[in-house]
Design a protein around this motif. Sequence first.
Motif, PDB file in Angstrom:
ATOM      1  N   GLU A  81       0.289  17.533  -0.228  1.00 54.85           N
ATOM      2  CA  GLU A  81      -1.113  17.351  -0.620  1.00 54.85           C
ATOM      3  C   GLU A  81      -1.338  15.951  -1.190  1.00 54.85           C
ATOM      4  OE1 GLU A  81      -2.084  20.477  -3.309  1.00 54.85           O
ATOM      5  OE2 GLU A  81      -1.783  22.069  -1.816  1.00 54.85           O
ATOM      6  N   LEU A  82      -0.337  15.429  -1.892  1.00 60.75           N
ATOM      7  CA  LEU A  82      -0.465  14.089  -2.469  1.00 60.75           C
ATOM      8  C   LEU A  82      -0.595  13.027  -1.379  1.00 60.75           C
ATOM      9  CD1 LEU A  82      -0.391  12.993  -5.437  1.00 60.75           C
ATOM     10  CD2 LEU A  82       1.949  12.278  -4.966  1.00 60.75           C
ATOM     11  N   ALA A  83      -0.092  13.349  -0.198  1.00 60.17           N
ATOM     12  CA  ALA A  83      -0.158  12.404   0.922  1.00 60.17           C
ATOM     13  C   ALA A  83      -1.591  12.184   1.403  1.00 60.17           C
ATOM     14  CB  ALA A  83       0.703  12.901   2.079  1.00 60.17           C
ATOM     15  N   ASP A  84      -2.520  13.048   0.983  1.00 60.74           N
ATOM     16  CA  ASP A  84      -3.923  12.824   1.324  1.00 60.74           C
ATOM     17  C   ASP A  84      -4.479  11.610   0.582  1.00 60.74           C
ATOM     18  OD1 ASP A  84      -4.075  14.987   3.038  1.00 60.74           O
ATOM     19  OD2 ASP A  84      -4.635  16.382   1.444  1.00 60.74           O
ATOM     20  N   THR A  85      -3.805  11.230  -0.504  1.00 56.07           N
ATOM     21  CA  THR A  85      -4.284  10.137  -1.350  1.00 56.07           C
ATOM     22  C   THR A  85      -3.442   8.879  -1.221  1.00 56.07           C
ATOM     23  OG1 THR A  85      -5.071  11.777  -2.961  1.00 56.07           O
ATOM     24  CG2 THR A  85      -4.870   9.495  -3.726  1.00 56.07           C
ATOM     25  N   TYR A  86      -2.123   9.045  -1.097  1.00 57.73           N
ATOM     26  CA  TYR A  86      -1.222   7.896  -1.132  1.00 57.73           C
ATOM     27  C   TYR A  86      -0.449   7.744   0.171  1.00 57.73           C
ATOM     28  CZ  TYR A  86      -2.119   7.993  -6.134  1.00 57.73           C
ATOM     29  OH  TYR A  86      -2.731   7.980  -7.360  1.00 57.73           O
ATOM     30  N   SER A  87      -0.298   6.490   0.587  1.00 58.78           N
ATOM     31  CA  SER A  87       0.597   6.181   1.694  1.00 58.78           C
ATOM     32  C   SER A  87       2.016   6.262   1.147  1.00 58.78           C
ATOM     33  CB  SER A  87       0.307   4.776   2.234  1.00 58.78           C
ATOM     34  OG  SER A  87       1.194   4.457   3.274  1.00 58.78           O
ATOM     35  N   LEU A  88       2.819   7.125   1.733  1.00 54.69           N
ATOM     36  CA  LEU A  88       4.070   7.497   1.091  1.00 54.69           C
ATOM     37  C   LEU A  88       5.178   7.718   2.109  1.00 54.69           C
ATOM     38  CD1 LEU A  88       5.572   8.550  -1.494  1.00 54.69           C
ATOM     39  CD2 LEU A  88       4.578  10.793  -0.987  1.00 54.69           C
ATOM     40  N   SER A  89       6.345   7.152   1.809  1.00 55.82           N
ATOM     41  CA  SER A  89       7.558   7.464   2.555  1.00 55.82           C
ATOM     42  C   SER A  89       8.484   8.175   1.582  1.00 55.82           C
ATOM     43  CB  SER A  89       8.211   6.185   3.091  1.00 55.82           C
ATOM     44  OG  SER A  89       9.382   6.492   3.815  1.00 55.82           O
ATOM     45  N   LEU A  90       8.622   9.478   1.755  1.00 57.30           N
ATOM     46  CA  LEU A  90       9.308  10.321   0.772  1.00 57.30           C
ATOM     47  C   LEU A  90      10.528  10.992   1.377  1.00 57.30           C
ATOM     48  CD1 LEU A  90       9.390  11.869  -1.983  1.00 57.30           C
ATOM     49  CD2 LEU A  90       7.891  13.567  -0.909  1.00 57.30           C
ATOM     50  N   CYS A  91      11.629  10.940   0.642  1.00 57.89           N
ATOM     51  CA  CYS A  91      12.854  11.640   1.031  1.00 57.89           C
ATOM     52  C   CYS A  91      13.221  12.621  -0.076  1.00 57.89           C
ATOM     53  CB  CYS A  91      13.996  10.651   1.257  1.00 57.89           C
ATOM     54  SG  CYS A  91      15.576  11.437   1.691  1.00 57.89           S
ATOM     55  N   CYS A  92      13.412  13.880   0.290  1.00 56.40           N
ATOM     56  CA  CYS A  92      13.831  14.912  -0.660  1.00 56.40           C
ATOM     57  C   CYS A  92      15.282  15.285  -0.380  1.00 56.40           C
ATOM     58  CB  CYS A  92      12.959  16.158  -0.529  1.00 56.40           C
ATOM     59  SG  CYS A  92      11.196  15.869  -0.792  1.00 56.40           S
ATOM     60  N   GLY A  93      16.097  15.339  -1.415  1.00 54.48           N
ATOM     61  CA  GLY A  93      17.500  15.681  -1.241  1.00 54.48           C
ATOM     62  C   GLY A  93      17.790  17.110  -1.661  1.00 54.48           C
ATOM     63  N   TYR A  94      18.554  17.826  -0.838  1.00 56.46           N
ATOM     64  CA  TYR A  94      18.951  19.201  -1.147  1.00 56.46           C
ATOM     65  C   TYR A  94      20.433  19.392  -0.849  1.00 56.46           C
ATOM     66  CZ  TYR A  94      14.141  21.096  -1.360  1.00 56.46           C
ATOM     67  OH  TYR A  94      12.838  21.382  -1.694  1.00 56.46           O
ATOM     68  N   ALA A  95      21.140  20.025  -1.771  1.00 54.10           N
ATOM     69  CA  ALA A  95      22.515  20.435  -1.496  1.00 54.10           C
ATOM     70  C   ALA A  95      22.483  21.630  -0.548  1.00 54.10           C
ATOM     71  CB  ALA A  95      23.224  20.809  -2.790  1.00 54.10           C
ATOM     72  N   MET A  96      23.247  21.563   0.533  1.00 57.09           N
ATOM     73  CA  MET A  96      23.265  22.660   1.495  1.00 57.09           C
ATOM     74  C   MET A  96      23.796  23.946   0.865  1.00 57.09           C
ATOM     75  SD  MET A  96      22.438  23.570   4.513  1.00 57.09           S
ATOM     76  CE  MET A  96      22.354  22.223   5.703  1.00 57.09           C
ATOM     77  N   MET A 127       0.817  -1.204   0.000  1.00 58.30           N
ATOM     78  CA  MET A 127       0.000   0.000   0.000  1.00 58.30           C
ATOM     79  C   MET A 127       0.857   1.263   0.000  1.00 58.30           C
ATOM     80  SD  MET A 127      -3.037  -1.021  -0.245  1.00 58.30           S
ATOM     81  CE  MET A 127      -3.855   0.543   0.042  1.00 58.30           C
ATOM     82  N   SER A 128       2.081   1.144   0.530  1.00 57.38           N
ATOM     83  CA  SER A 128       2.945   2.308   0.669  1.00 57.38           C
ATOM     84  C   SER A 128       4.039   2.313  -0.394  1.00 57.38           C
ATOM     85  CB  SER A 128       3.583   2.323   2.063  1.00 57.38           C
ATOM     86  OG  SER A 128       4.480   3.403   2.195  1.00 57.38           O
ATOM     87  N   VAL A 129       4.346   3.497  -0.898  1.00 60.54           N
ATOM     88  CA  VAL A 129       5.420   3.682  -1.870  1.00 60.54           C
ATOM     89  C   VAL A 129       6.575   4.400  -1.176  1.00 60.54           C
ATOM     90  CG1 VAL A 129       6.092   4.774  -4.042  1.00 60.54           C
ATOM     91  CG2 VAL A 129       3.790   3.809  -3.790  1.00 60.54           C
ATOM     92  N   ARG A 130       7.780   3.931  -1.426  1.00 63.68           N
ATOM     93  CA  ARG A 130       8.976   4.595  -0.894  1.00 63.68           C
ATOM     94  C   ARG A 130       9.627   5.344  -2.049  1.00 63.68           C
ATOM     95  NH1 ARG A 130      12.529   3.681   3.682  1.00 63.68           N
ATOM     96  NH2 ARG A 130      10.908   2.233   4.368  1.00 63.68           N
ATOM     97  N   ALA A 131       9.838   6.652  -1.874  1.00 65.54           N
ATOM     98  CA  ALA A 131      10.316   7.461  -2.995  1.00 65.54           C
ATOM     99  C   ALA A 131      11.402   8.441  -2.562  1.00 65.54           C
ATOM    100  CB  ALA A 131       9.155   8.231  -3.621  1.00 65.54           C
ATOM    101  N   PHE A 132      12.344   8.660  -3.469  1.00 67.66           N
ATOM    102  CA  PHE A 132      13.331   9.725  -3.310  1.00 67.66           C
ATOM    103  C   PHE A 132      13.189  10.660  -4.495  1.00 67.66           C
ATOM    104  CE2 PHE A 132      17.326  11.619  -4.658  1.00 67.66           C
ATOM    105  CZ  PHE A 132      17.664  12.342  -3.521  1.00 67.66           C
ATOM    106  N   GLU A 133      13.280  11.965  -4.232  1.00 67.29           N
ATOM    107  CA  GLU A 133      13.206  12.928  -5.332  1.00 67.29           C
ATOM    108  C   GLU A 133      14.136  14.099  -5.084  1.00 67.29           C
ATOM    109  OE1 GLU A 133      11.825  16.160  -5.959  1.00 67.29           O
ATOM    110  OE2 GLU A 133      11.410  16.653  -3.871  1.00 67.29           O
ATOM    111  N   GLU A 134      14.647  14.670  -6.193  1.00 65.95           N
ATOM    112  CA  GLU A 134      15.456  15.881  -6.098  1.00 65.95           C
ATOM    113  C   GLU A 134      15.039  16.897  -7.159  1.00 65.95           C
ATOM    114  OE1 GLU A 134      19.579  14.938  -6.451  1.00 65.95           O
ATOM    115  OE2 GLU A 134      19.342  13.751  -8.274  1.00 65.95           O
ATOM    116  N   MET A 135      13.758  16.851  -7.535  1.00 71.18           N
ATOM    117  CA  MET A 135      13.250  17.859  -8.467  1.00 71.18           C
ATOM    118  C   MET A 135      13.236  19.240  -7.823  1.00 71.18           C
ATOM    119  SD  MET A 135      10.133  15.842 -10.416  1.00 71.18           S
ATOM    120  CE  MET A 135       9.324  15.347  -8.873  1.00 71.18           C
ATOM    121  N   ALA A 136      12.861  19.297  -6.540  1.00 71.89           N
ATOM    122  CA  ALA A 136      12.851  20.585  -5.844  1.00 71.89           C
ATOM    123  C   ALA A 136      14.265  21.164  -5.767  1.00 71.89           C
ATOM    124  CB  ALA A 136      12.255  20.425  -4.449  1.00 71.89           C
TER     125      ALA A 136
END
Length: 236
Positions: free
Chosen positions: A139-154, A109-118
């Motif tokens: 907002e997408l978390a209202d629909t999907y069970s999600l474990s999300l990691c966002c990467g940012y360069a300091m 039911m849950s998706v594990r995702a990494f993104e660096e679009m931001a």
Amino acid sequence: MRAAHDHVVQFYDDESYLCEAVTRFLSPGLRPGQPLVVIATPTHLDAFTQRLKVQGFDVESAILDGRVTLLDAGRTLSTFTDENMPDAARFKESIGNLFEKSRAGTDAMSVRAFEEMADLLWRENRPEAALCLEELWNELADTYSLSLCCGYAMSNFAREEDSDRFQTICSHHARVLPTERYSHLLDEDARLREITYLQHRALVLETEIQRKRAEAERVKPLEREKAASESASPPS
């Protein structure tokens, strides 16, 4: 009811640490067969894949059977960006369809995702678009069970004027993970010392900022008087 949601931000200085942190984040999903979605630059996608292989994961098989989806961050971003800002409806359609496809044929039911679009948006000097994207993920978390990691360069946040936006980025995430400068300190005393050093640097920086602002306020009347005097002087 809001779906289960874990939204983490991982800051980093060195890209090798990003690779280490992301594979550590993804690995728990690969073991039980949780759908994984990775949206990153081609260079990072290759680095993550190679590191997972070294850890013994059969990434190619996972990609073939749909358990792992690797996407180019720039190309994915272009599917829902309109006039330099993310479009909410197109984002929901694009990423929502992606998640539905990744879960198809599984009991997960849950998706594990990494993104660096931001992060890409921030590097392109589009901070408002990056902040908007973070809001869309939540907002997408209202629909999907999600474990999300966002990467940012300091390094994205090195300027004084980035301070407020940096805090806003952090506020959009449930958890904030520091760069390797802190994470690699295993000894508790060393960590406490590092926190103390950082607090001192922050105090020094804040004091310097206040001094510069006070100096600017002091100079303003003098500049106005000079401008008024010059405008009142007869032409030579």
